[in-house]
Design a protein around this motif. Structure first.
Motif, PDB file in Angstrom:
ATOM      1  N   GLY A  83      -3.856   1.367   5.231  1.00  0.00           N
ATOM      2  CA  GLY A  83      -4.045   1.896   3.856  1.00  0.00           C
ATOM      3  C   GLY A  83      -5.149   3.090   3.860  1.00  0.00           C
ATOM      4  O   GLY A  83      -5.135   4.069   3.292  1.00  0.00           O
ATOM      5  N   THR A 143       0.824  -1.216   0.192  1.00  0.00           N
ATOM      6  CA  THR A 143       0.217   0.001  -0.025  1.00  0.00           C
ATOM      7  C   THR A 143       0.967   1.184   0.172  1.00  0.00           C
ATOM      8  O   THR A 143       0.525   2.184  -0.840  1.00  0.00           O
ATOM      9  N   CYS A 177       2.138   2.244  -3.330  1.00  0.00           N
ATOM     10  CA  CYS A 177       0.818   2.718  -4.023  1.00  0.00           C
ATOM     11  C   CYS A 177       0.395   4.055  -3.969  1.00  0.00           C
ATOM     12  O   CYS A 177      -0.403   4.684  -4.455  1.00  0.00           O
ATOM     13  N   THR A 178       0.879   4.421  -2.649  1.00  0.00           N
ATOM     14  CA  THR A 178       0.420   5.987  -1.988  1.00  0.00           C
ATOM     15  C   THR A 178       1.873   6.698  -2.069  1.00  0.00           C
ATOM     16  O   THR A 178       1.428   7.997  -1.490  1.00  0.00           O
ATOM     17  N   TYR A 232      -4.167   6.586   2.118  1.00  0.00           N
ATOM     18  CA  TYR A 232      -5.155   7.254   1.137  1.00  0.00           C
ATOM     19  C   TYR A 232      -5.760   8.413   1.504  1.00  0.00           C
ATOM     20  O   TYR A 232      -6.357   9.466   0.767  1.00  0.00           O
TER      21      TYR A 232
END
Length: 244
Positions: A233, A116, A119-120, A237
């Protein structure tokens, strides 16, 4: 312990330490004697390597080779220097985002968090040398290989890392259900390090006292908490949402 990262024999382990390899686990036979064994133990103590004394039967189960009373597991990745990583991130011109894991112990949660984080846009993950989950085959698999792309720093003490981040102009935000402020009322557009606690105990009290802000996720229903990788997560986000 996975065979691909297993090394055995006192001299081989000494050379690995001298080469700067990260030793995740070290098993030493109880009562091991001799000059070369003393040399190994001196290096182990100088480098603050965690080890366990075990009976020879344990070592024999780990490998059928001539282990000479010592078996170790080497980390499959190289770790980053925190100060260099922070400086390079700031100099790159982007708004820093770091993740601190306080004694997280489950390798699958660790792997999911790494995935995660990649991805961020997290710039680096900070873990403590002692007590946390190792980077092993399960971590690699759960991270979907992201562990090879995400800078990870191992530090002696989480608190020292926090002081360095704060001194570099990076706020430290604790993700904790003890907070009175929720994540959606916390400014994450500025340089930030988010700290997540262990699965059972959360963030240690002594660490919580040093953070700049505490933030929680709003919870409904009868379940009191989320899995740490899921909570992480959500936090990451929310940083992404605020910075879009």
């Amino acid at each position: 312990m996975k065979n691909e990262s297993l090394i055995f024999g006192i001299r081989a382990i000494i050379e690995a330490i001298l080469a700067g390899k990260t030793i995740d686990k070290l098993f030493i036979q109880k009562g091991l004697q001799g000059d070369i064994a003393k040399e190994l133990m001196q290096l182990v103590r100088e480098n603050n390597i965690t080890f366990t004394y075990v009976p020879i039967e344990k070592l024999n189960r780990l490998t059928a080779k001539n282990h000479q009373g010592a078996v170790a597991n080497i980390s499959p990745i190289d770790f980053y220097d925190l100060e260099n990583l922070v400086i390079n991130t700031i100099e790159s011109g982007k708004t820093p985002l770091f993740l601190i894991l306080d004694q997280l112990s489950d390798v699958r949660n660790f792997g999911a968090i790494i995935r995660t984080a990649a991805c961020t846009g997290v710039d680096g993950i900070i873990i403590q040398k002692k007590g946390g989950a190792p980077v092993n085959a399960d971590t690699i698999k759960t991270s979907a290989g992201a562990v090879f792309k995400m800078p990870i720093c191992k530090v002696d003490h989480i608190k020292d890392a926090m002081f360095y981040l704060q001194g570099s102009g990076i706020q430290v935000v604790a993700a904790t259900e003890k907070a009175t402020t929720n994540i959606y009322d916390t400014d994450l557009t500025i340089p930030t390090a988010i700290i997540m606690g262990s699965e059972g105990k959360g963030i240690s009290t002594s660490v919580l006292k040093l953070v700049d802000y505490q933030a929680k996720l709003p919870m409904y229903g009868d379940i009191a908490s989320l899995n740490v990788s899921v909570a992480c997560g959500v936090f990451l986000y929310e940083v992404t949402r605020q910075r879009l």
